[in-house]
Scaffold this motif. Structure first.
Motif, PDB file in Angstrom:
ATOM      1  N   ASN A 189       4.280  23.895  -8.359  1.00 10.89           N
ATOM      2  CA  ASN A 189       5.783  23.019  -8.688  1.00 10.89           C
ATOM      3  C   ASN A 189       5.469  21.655  -8.382  1.00 10.89           C
ATOM      4  O   ASN A 189       4.440  21.002  -7.796  1.00 10.89           O
ATOM      5  N   TYR A 190       5.816  21.018  -9.602  1.00 12.55           N
ATOM      6  CA  TYR A 190       5.730  19.290  -8.901  1.00 12.55           C
ATOM      7  C   TYR A 190       5.906  18.793  -8.023  1.00 12.55           C
ATOM      8  O   TYR A 190       4.835  17.550  -7.355  1.00 12.55           O
ATOM      9  N   ILE A 191       6.452  19.090  -7.007  1.00 13.64           N
ATOM     10  CA  ILE A 191       6.599  18.891  -5.502  1.00 13.64           C
ATOM     11  C   ILE A 191       5.515  19.594  -4.635  1.00 13.64           C
ATOM     12  O   ILE A 191       5.429  18.061  -4.374  1.00 13.64           O
ATOM     13  N   THR A 192       5.020  20.859  -4.600  1.00 12.04           N
ATOM     14  CA  THR A 192       4.140  20.363  -4.174  1.00 12.04           C
ATOM     15  C   THR A 192       2.604  19.648  -4.454  1.00 12.04           C
ATOM     16  O   THR A 192       2.061  19.129  -3.794  1.00 12.04           O
ATOM     17  N   LEU A 193       2.995  19.421  -5.937  1.00  8.61           N
ATOM     18  CA  LEU A 193       1.297  18.430  -6.674  1.00  8.61           C
ATOM     19  C   LEU A 193       1.497  17.305  -6.466  1.00  8.61           C
ATOM     20  O   LEU A 193       0.568  16.041  -5.792  1.00  8.61           O
ATOM     21  N   VAL A 194       3.122  16.701  -6.246  1.00  7.28           N
ATOM     22  CA  VAL A 194       3.881  15.447  -5.092  1.00  7.28           C
ATOM     23  C   VAL A 194       3.290  15.595  -3.475  1.00  7.28           C
ATOM     24  O   VAL A 194       2.542  14.414  -3.468  1.00  7.28           O
ATOM     25  N   ILE A 195       3.482  16.152  -3.140  1.00  7.88           N
ATOM     26  CA  ILE A 195       2.221  16.362  -1.779  1.00  7.88           C
ATOM     27  C   ILE A 195       1.249  16.192  -1.458  1.00  7.88           C
ATOM     28  O   ILE A 195       0.724  15.637  -0.966  1.00  7.88           O
ATOM     29  N   ILE A 196       0.639  16.820  -2.317  1.00  9.10           N
ATOM     30  CA  ILE A 196      -1.168  16.687  -2.529  1.00  9.10           C
ATOM     31  C   ILE A 196      -1.502  15.539  -2.686  1.00  9.10           C
ATOM     32  O   ILE A 196      -2.330  15.544  -1.702  1.00  9.10           O
ATOM     33  N   ILE A 251       0.470  -1.295   0.135  1.00  9.07           N
ATOM     34  CA  ILE A 251       0.315  -0.290  -0.098  1.00  9.07           C
ATOM     35  C   ILE A 251       0.456   0.982   0.208  1.00  9.07           C
ATOM     36  O   ILE A 251       0.794   2.364  -0.649  1.00  9.07           O
ATOM     37  N   ILE A 252       2.259   1.345   0.737  1.00  7.39           N
ATOM     38  CA  ILE A 252       2.870   2.481   1.306  1.00  7.39           C
ATOM     39  C   ILE A 252       3.578   2.550  -0.829  1.00  7.39           C
ATOM     40  O   ILE A 252       3.341   4.045  -1.274  1.00  7.39           O
ATOM     41  N   VAL A 253       3.772   1.532  -1.053  1.00  8.10           N
ATOM     42  CA  VAL A 253       4.679   1.789  -2.147  1.00  8.10           C
ATOM     43  C   VAL A 253       3.694   2.204  -3.506  1.00  8.10           C
ATOM     44  O   VAL A 253       4.030   2.914  -4.518  1.00  8.10           O
ATOM     45  N   LEU A 254       2.880   1.652  -3.446  1.00 12.92           N
ATOM     46  CA  LEU A 254       1.359   1.868  -4.240  1.00 12.92           C
ATOM     47  C   LEU A 254       1.301   4.284  -3.993  1.00 12.92           C
ATOM     48  O   LEU A 254       1.225   4.233  -5.351  1.00 12.92           O
ATOM     49  N   GLY A 255       1.116   4.149  -3.226  1.00 12.63           N
ATOM     50  CA  GLY A 255       0.789   5.348  -2.485  1.00 12.63           C
ATOM     51  C   GLY A 255       1.978   6.354  -2.973  1.00 12.63           C
ATOM     52  O   GLY A 255       1.815   7.179  -3.548  1.00 12.63           O
ATOM     53  N   ILE A 256       2.946   5.884  -3.173  1.00 10.36           N
ATOM     54  CA  ILE A 256       4.946   6.520  -3.331  1.00 10.36           C
ATOM     55  C   ILE A 256       4.808   6.707  -4.869  1.00 10.36           C
ATOM     56  O   ILE A 256       5.012   7.980  -5.363  1.00 10.36           O
ATOM     57  N   VAL A 257       4.221   5.465  -5.330  1.00  4.58           N
ATOM     58  CA  VAL A 257       4.385   5.354  -6.888  1.00  4.58           C
ATOM     59  C   VAL A 257       2.963   6.445  -7.382  1.00  4.58           C
ATOM     60  O   VAL A 257       3.249   7.654  -7.950  1.00  4.58           O
ATOM     61  N   PHE A 258       2.002   6.468  -6.771  1.00  2.00           N
ATOM     62  CA  PHE A 258       0.721   7.245  -7.530  1.00  2.00           C
ATOM     63  C   PHE A 258       0.622   8.885  -6.882  1.00  2.00           C
ATOM     64  O   PHE A 258       0.683   9.559  -8.306  1.00  2.00           O
ATOM     65  N   SER A 259       1.592   9.095  -6.232  1.00  5.05           N
ATOM     66  CA  SER A 259       2.090  10.695  -5.808  1.00  5.05           C
ATOM     67  C   SER A 259       3.101  10.899  -6.641  1.00  5.05           C
ATOM     68  O   SER A 259       2.875  12.661  -7.585  1.00  5.05           O
ATOM     69  N   PHE A 260       4.104  10.264  -7.160  1.00  6.78           N
ATOM     70  CA  PHE A 260       4.705  10.942  -8.234  1.00  6.78           C
ATOM     71  C   PHE A 260       4.281  10.677  -9.464  1.00  6.78           C
ATOM     72  O   PHE A 260       4.566  11.772 -10.896  1.00  6.78           O
ATOM     73  N   TRP A 261       2.956   9.359 -10.462  1.00  3.61           N
ATOM     74  CA  TRP A 261       2.654   9.319 -11.069  1.00  3.61           C
ATOM     75  C   TRP A 261       1.461  10.945 -11.011  1.00  3.61           C
ATOM     76  O   TRP A 261       1.450  11.366 -12.559  1.00  3.61           O
ATOM     77  N   ALA A 262       1.217  11.244 -10.342  1.00  2.62           N
ATOM     78  CA  ALA A 262      -0.035  11.598 -10.829  1.00  2.62           C
ATOM     79  C   ALA A 262      -0.223  13.082 -11.138  1.00  2.62           C
ATOM     80  O   ALA A 262      -0.750  13.139 -12.594  1.00  2.62           O
TER      81      ALA A 262
END
Length: 89
Positions: A68-75, A34-45
């Motif tokens: 910027n990209y980092i802010t969107l990854v955090i969101i 679940i954590i790995v899926l969340g990380i992949v989703f956060s960088f891909w979305a």
């Protein structure tokens, strides 16, 4: 009911209880997935643009927004986390 039928019914009930116990901790057993899926989703979305039925490309969140990209990854990570907690409880 005969004694044999009662025993079969009891055994079936025991199997059902064991099955529920096995499935009870699904999230904890698969937490790393679940954590790995969340990380992949956060960088891909943020970069996903998609397309509509006529195959016209839509802009991604990164191309549309003022963030910027980092802010969107955090969101995206926060949204994933909120959905995860809603589903798990």
């Amino acid at each position: 009911m005969s004694k044999h039928q009662k025993e079969k019914h009891l055994q079936a009930t025991i199997y059902k209880i064991e099955n529920v116990k096995r499935e009870q901790n699904f999230i904890l057993k698969h937490l790393w997935k679940i954590i790995v899926l969340g990380i992949v989703f956060s960088f891909w979305a943020p970069t996903y643009g998609g397309s509509d039925a006529l195959h016209r490309r839509k802009d991604s969140l990164l191309e549309k927004g003022d963030y910027n990209y980092i802010t969107l990854v955090i969101i995206c990570a926060l949204v994933y986390t909120v959905f995860f907690f809603i589903i798990s409880f």
